[in-house]
Structure formats: structure tokens, C-alpha cells
Write a protein that holds these residues in place. Structure first.
Motif: not given
Length: 430
Positions: A383-389, A409-420
């Protein structure tokens, strides 16, 4: 932002055919990156990604910071010194003066600066060697879930069994003790440490040093309290043990202040810095040593690339962020905003037993289901967000956005994380 699923898959054949099986991050983020700016990256197919990874903490100031880029381009165009081992150069001189004036003096810190090589493992290895040289002792005490690097000395004080097994040889002269709350909230883990030191029958020799991370990044975003850190320092002073703080990932403002241990008011004997100390993502590491322990003989610890002048140039410019406390305040504000958002997400999924952890912009959310965090990060990437475990079971979805990221940017990234998280949970319930 174009989701990965809406475009053809990138061609990874060159990497799969020619590069070693040891490659890791390109498996987690299977695309070919081409451009980056600030908190965004783009791949060769034009996909845009929000970066909540930041080079594993090496890009605290984001990608291609304009002021640092200009300094680097000007330096390159001037035919200046690039490689210099540990010879004296104008670039190194400028960095040392500015680091002393902006970072050390205002904090009333007196350290000698050592350039041990370009990586975090280099600074950790130098710290271990120096502690053993100064004290004449061999053992080093570290803590459960610690991560200090992939070379043999650093691996000996690293907790992760998978990484330790890769050494292929016994990892000696190190003892692991429980980190804060490892045994539960009601048990003081340092009582065990003190008892081991007091009892001549414990089997634990008086160590040369105790090494710790104030926030364990790879270990699962485990946060040590100021009180616990102060108690560790008291133990070190009581027993004449050197205190080493590994600030490779948690330092350079990641938790708010420049050094992660500032809030605790402790004074480590040796501090390890790397990752974002290079400013622009360039390889650089420092070992900060209290002057009374700077007992090195000339050349006793060295390395071919400990004089990386491009890194000196970028690092010197990056210190402009620390002329005021503005970045610290913003990091703490964004960190609190991020933790609140993660807690709201956690409250939506109580069945996952999620736990929000972190300080500043070094945060994460832990799950009780095996592989759940990994699946979340994979979905987020699509979905366009780069993060790791992180964590011993990869149970934590870890957030390390650039400190310079804006609220959008922070809000967009957190929204993608919530959706994921919602998508992964739903897929498992089917």
C-alpha cells in the motif's frame, strides 16, 4: 501513490541471480528503488512510498537533505580529500570543533572522540576492547534482547539466537542479564545482577563493562526507565565497572534529545554512535571516551575507512539541527502523536493483545500472534509504506520515520498501517 498491486511486478532477477542469499531487506521490500526525498521514496516504476524505516535509523534527517547535499556537492567539486585513514583533514577538524561546541559543551560532557570505522559494529567492538584494556578484565555484561552488531565481539553481547548462531563459533566472555521488566513488572531485574556481583560463588566474574541500549530497537522497542538506568550506573560506580551506552540507533535525536540517555541524567564512560551521525546516510561511527579512559596506543585499533571525509562534511552540516531544541520538541510531539494513534489502533483490536511501546519517534506495536507483524509490514508495503519488524519473534511492527517528517506524511503512514492491520486480521479470520 500507486499501490504495488496495480502495476506490474518489478524485475528482481539480477538480484536473485547475482546477489548472495544473505540479502534481507530487498526481500521485505521487493522493488527497485530509484529516487528519494525527505520521507518519500520512488521505485523505477514510479511508485511512491512513505518511509517509516529511514535506513534502520540512519536517515533521521530524511533522504537527500538539501543543505547537506549542497555541502557534499561543493566539497566534491573542489577536489578535496575523500579518503584519509585517520590523517588530519580540514573536514575532520570542522566536524570535531562543531560536535564539541554544539553537542558536548552545552551538555557539560567531556569526551575524547574516536573514529573506529564506518559502522555501528565498529564502535561497539572498539568500546569492548577499550573496556577490557582499561580494567584488565574479560567479561562484559549485556542484557536480554540486546542487539549490538554482527561481528564476533558484538554478537557475543547480542541476545538474538538466530544472529548468534550465524557466528559459527563459541561466543565467549559475555554474560546476559535480564533487561528491565524482562521478569515482569513486579520484579527488580537489577537485584539479580547485584547479587551475582556480590556472591563469589555466582560463577560471574567481575566484568570489565556493562553495555546497554536505553531503548532496544531490534529487541522489540523495549524502553528502560530513567530510574533503571540510574541504578545500572550506580552498580557500575560501586564495582568500578565501565558503563557503555550503545546509542547507535537510539541516539542522534531518535528519542527526542540528541543522546537517548540524557533524560536519565547518567554519564556513561563510553558512548557508541553510528547510523545518523553521518547525517546524509553516509557510513560513519564515533566512540566517545571519557578522557581518563583513553588509554589506546597509537594504531592499537584502526580501520581503512575511519576517515570518510564526505561523512564528516554531511555530519558537520547535520549538527545545525541541534543549535536549538526545536527538533527535540518536534520529535517528542510527533512521537506522542504517533503513540496515541497506535493506541487507538490497538484499542480497536483487543483480541490481538497489542502493546504500544517506544520513546520519541522510536515506536512500535507488538502482537501476540506469530507472523502477524510480518504480514502487516508486507501488506503495508503493498500500500506504499515501508516499515520493518523487530523483536525475538518478529512480533513488533516497528516505526522509525525520519525525524523531519511532517504531520501529513505521518498521518498518511499511520492510516496505511491501520488499514494494513485490519486487512491482515480479516484475512486470518476467513
Amino acid at each position: 501513490m500507486i499501490p504495488t498491486s496495480e502495476k506490474t511486478a518489478p524485475d528482481m532477477s539480477v538480484f536473485e541471480t547475482l546477489e548472495s542469499e544473505v540479502r534481507s531487506y530487498c526481500r521485505s521490500f521487493p522493488t527497485v528503488f530509484e529516487k528519494a526525498q525527505g520521507y518519500k521514496l520512488w521505485d523505477t516504476q514510479g511508485r511512491e512510498y512513505i518511509d517509516f524505516f529511514a535506513g534502520a535509523g540512519a536517515l533521521n534527517y530524511g533522504h537527500n537533505h538539501p543543505a547537506m547535499k549542497k555541502k557534499l556537492v561543493d566539497y566534491l567539486m573542489g577536489s578535496n580529500i575523500i579518503h584519509s585513514l585517520d590523517m588530519a583533514t580540514k573536514a575532520k577538524e570542522a566536524f570535531l570543533k562543531r560536535f564539541n561546541d554544539i553537542i558536548l559543551k552545552p551538555r557539560q560532557m567531556e569526551y575524547k572522540v574516536m573514529f573506529p570505522g564506518p559502522t555501528g559494529a565498529n564502535t561497539v567492538e572498539s568500546a569492548l576492547k577499550l573496556a577490557r584494556k582499561v580494567t584488565g578484565r574479560e567479561t562484559v555484561i549485556s542484557f536480554t534482547h540486546a542487539f549490538h552488531g554482527m561481528t564476533l565481539g558484538a554478537l557475543s553481547i547480542t541476545g538474538n539466537s538466530f544472529k548468534r548462531h550465524g557466528a559459527g563459533v563459541p561466543l565467549n566472555h559475555a554474560v546476559s542479564m535480564p533487561y528491565e521488566n524482562y521478569l515482569g513488572d513486579d520484579i527488580d531485574s537489577l537485584t539479580l545482577l547485584e547479587r551475582y556481583l556480590e556472591d563469589k560463588g555466582s560463577g560471574v566474574a567481575l566484568p570489565a563493562a556493562i553495555i546497554l541500549e536505553t531503548v532496544q530497537g531490534e529487541g522489540g522497542i523495549n524502553v528502560a526507565s530513567p530510574e533503571w538506568l540510574k541504578q545500572v550506573e550506580k552498580i557500575c560506580r560501586r564495582w568500578d565497572i565501565l558503563l557503555i551506552v550503545d546509542d547507535v540507533q537510539a541516539g542522534c535525536g531518535r528519542t527526542g534529545p540528541f543522546f537517548s540517555f540524557e533524560k536519565a541524567g547518567i554519564k556513561p564512560d563510553i558512548v557508541c554512535l553510528s547510523k545518523s551521525i553521518g547525517g546524509y546516510g553516509l557510513p560513519m561511527a564515533l566512540t566517545l571516551i571519557k578522557p581518563e579512559f583513553d588509554e589506546w596506543a597509537p594504531g592499537e585499533h584502526n580501520g581503512t575507512f575511519r576517515g570518510h571525509n564526505l561523512a564528516f562534511v554531511a555530519a558537520t552540516e547535520s549538527l545545525s539541527f541541534w543549535e536549538t531544541d526545536a527538533l527535540t520538541r518536534e520529535t517528542l510531539r510527533k512521537g506522542e502523536k504517533t503513540k496515541q494513534s497506535l493506541q487507538q489502533i490497538a484499542d480497536q483490536h483487543p483480541d490481538l493483545d497489542p502493546v504500544v511501546r517506544g520513546r520519541g519517534l522510536m515506536v512500535g506495536i507488538a502482537f501476540n500472534q506469530t507472523d502477524f507483524a510480518g504480514k502487516v509490514c508486507k501488506e503495508a508495503f503493498s500500500r506504499g509504506l515501508i516499515m520493518e519488524t523487530s523483536g525475538p519473534e518478529d512480533e513488533v511492527a516497528k516505526l522509525l520515520p525520519p525525524l523531519t517528517i511532517d504531520d501529513e506524511g505521518l498521518d498518511r503512514g499511520l492510516a496505511i498501517l491501520e488499514e494494513s492491520i485490519a486487512v491482515v486480521k480479516a484475512s486470518l479470520e476467513q
